[in-house]
Design an enzyme around this catalytic site. Structure first.
Site, PDB file in Angstrom:
ATOM      1  N   SER A  88       0.839  -1.201   0.000  1.00  0.00           N
ATOM      2  CA  SER A  88       0.000   0.000   0.000  1.00  0.00           C
ATOM      3  C   SER A  88       0.876   1.253   0.000  1.00  0.00           C
ATOM      4  CB  SER A  88      -0.970  -0.036   1.184  1.00  0.00           C
ATOM      5  OG  SER A  88      -1.944   0.977   1.079  1.00  0.00           O
ATOM      6  N   LEU A  89       0.822   2.064   1.069  1.00  0.00           N
ATOM      7  CA  LEU A  89       1.653   3.262   1.138  1.00  0.00           C
ATOM      8  C   LEU A  89       3.132   2.938   0.928  1.00  0.00           C
ATOM      9  CD1 LEU A  89       3.557   5.062   3.310  1.00  0.00           C
ATOM     10  CD2 LEU A  89       2.128   6.232   1.648  1.00  0.00           C
ATOM     11  N   HIS A 192      -8.477   1.148  -0.563  1.00  0.00           N
ATOM     12  CA  HIS A 192      -8.401   0.141  -1.630  1.00  0.00           C
ATOM     13  C   HIS A 192      -9.780  -0.436  -1.959  1.00  0.00           C
ATOM     14  CE1 HIS A 192      -4.075   0.395  -1.454  1.00  0.00           C
ATOM     15  NE2 HIS A 192      -4.134   0.227  -0.156  1.00  0.00           N
ATOM     16  N   GLN A 240      -4.210   2.056  -7.721  1.00  0.00           N
ATOM     17  CA  GLN A 240      -3.948   1.454  -6.412  1.00  0.00           C
ATOM     18  C   GLN A 240      -4.948   1.911  -5.350  1.00  0.00           C
ATOM     19  OE1 GLN A 240      -1.421   2.957  -3.523  1.00  0.00           O
ATOM     20  NE2 GLN A 240      -0.051   1.203  -3.409  1.00  0.00           N
TER      21      GLN A 240
END
Length: 290
Positions: A88-89, A192, A240
């Protein structure tokens, strides 16, 4: 041997993270403070914890500590990785490591992403343990299922669902019929998942003002579970926001490289634990090649 660096995202943050790094890289810390308008060192070391757990601040803190961790690793070992990936990040740290942007540009992108995700409205997420992602999807496809998305495919039997708070509460009750291990996560947004679509549209416009450089190290994308193609970074970073993090498949791809050696850079060992679960859940490939 294939050296792989992986970078955690939100959820791995904790008070005190980066303590050993801030004093070593004061020039980068000053740059971060100038972009953010507050002391990143103060936030990471002293909080308050409620602020550090606010996604507007968490993402900036995790990016900064991850980037400093990478710089420190390269400085002390002199060894560049063969592949990088982030959860993710953490994918922004991976892209920084690969040369897509410099430290400051990456932080500007992360700060905007965090602000837009916070503005997307209330949301919730829950981790479903002990059953496969396929079974989670089957339950969520039922006529009585609420409109929630699979957000993270973390391990063979660890899946995260995401959506509006009431819908996640309903999904938790449905999924508890399959497994007792359904754990609400301490987040304030439906990351997400479909509620992030407005944030994704605005982030796409913001990203258009930047030119991302060609990657010098292959980066495995959360969205495709394969290395970024040339000129694909901006598109995948937008996708994303609403697409699931395909971590199991990403690590599966990397496990197929010759003699993969993983190093988790950043606070905690969350990804190391997931990688161990993924290893156990798949056979060792014969004659794997790059």
């Amino acid at each position: 041997m294939t050296v792989i660096h992986v970078f955690p995202g939100q959820g791995a943050h904790r008070l005190g993270m980066g303590k050993e790094l801030f004093g070593r890289y004061p020039h980068l810390v000053r740059q971060a403070d100038a972009v953010l308008g507050y002391s990143i060192e103060q936030l990471c070391l002293h909080g308050p914890e409620e602020r550090l757990s606010d996604t507007r601040y968490t993402q900036c803190a995790m990016y900064t500590v991850g980037a400093l961790s990478y710089v420190d690793r390269i400085r002390t070992t002199g060894e560049l990785p063969d592949y990088v990936a982030g959860h993710s990040l953490g994918e922004y740290v991976a892209l920084f490591a690969a040369g897509a942007f410099d430290f400051v540009t990456g932080l500007e992108l992360v700060a905007k992403r965090a602000a837009l995700m916070a503005q997307a409205g209330p949301g919730a997420m829950a981790a479903v343990l002990g059953i496969t992602a396929e079974r989670v999807r089957e339950v969520l496809a039922g006529d009585d299922a609420p409109p929630v998305d699979v957000a993270n495919l973390n391990a063979p039997e660890q899946t995260v669902v995401s959506g509006p708070p009431d819908d996640i509460a309903a999904a938790v009750e449905l999924l508890k019929r399959e497994t007792r291990a359904v754990v609400p996560l301490k987040v304030s947004g439906a990351f997400h998942a479909w509620p992030m679509a407005p944030a994704a549209r605005e982030f796409e416009q913001f990203l258009a003002g930047y030119r991302l450089a060609p990657l010098r190290i292959p980066v495995v994308s959360n969205t495709t579970a394969r290395p970024y193609a040339d000129d694909e970074a901006a598109e995948l970073l937008v996708r994303q926001l609403t697409s699931p993090v395909r971590w199991t498949e990403s690590i599966g791809f990397l496990l197929d490289r010759p003699e993969p050696e993983f190093h988790e850079l950043g606070p905690g060992q969350v990804l190391t634990g997931l990688i161990s679960q993924i290893r156990v859940g798949r056979p060792v490939p014969a004659g794997a090649s790059g």
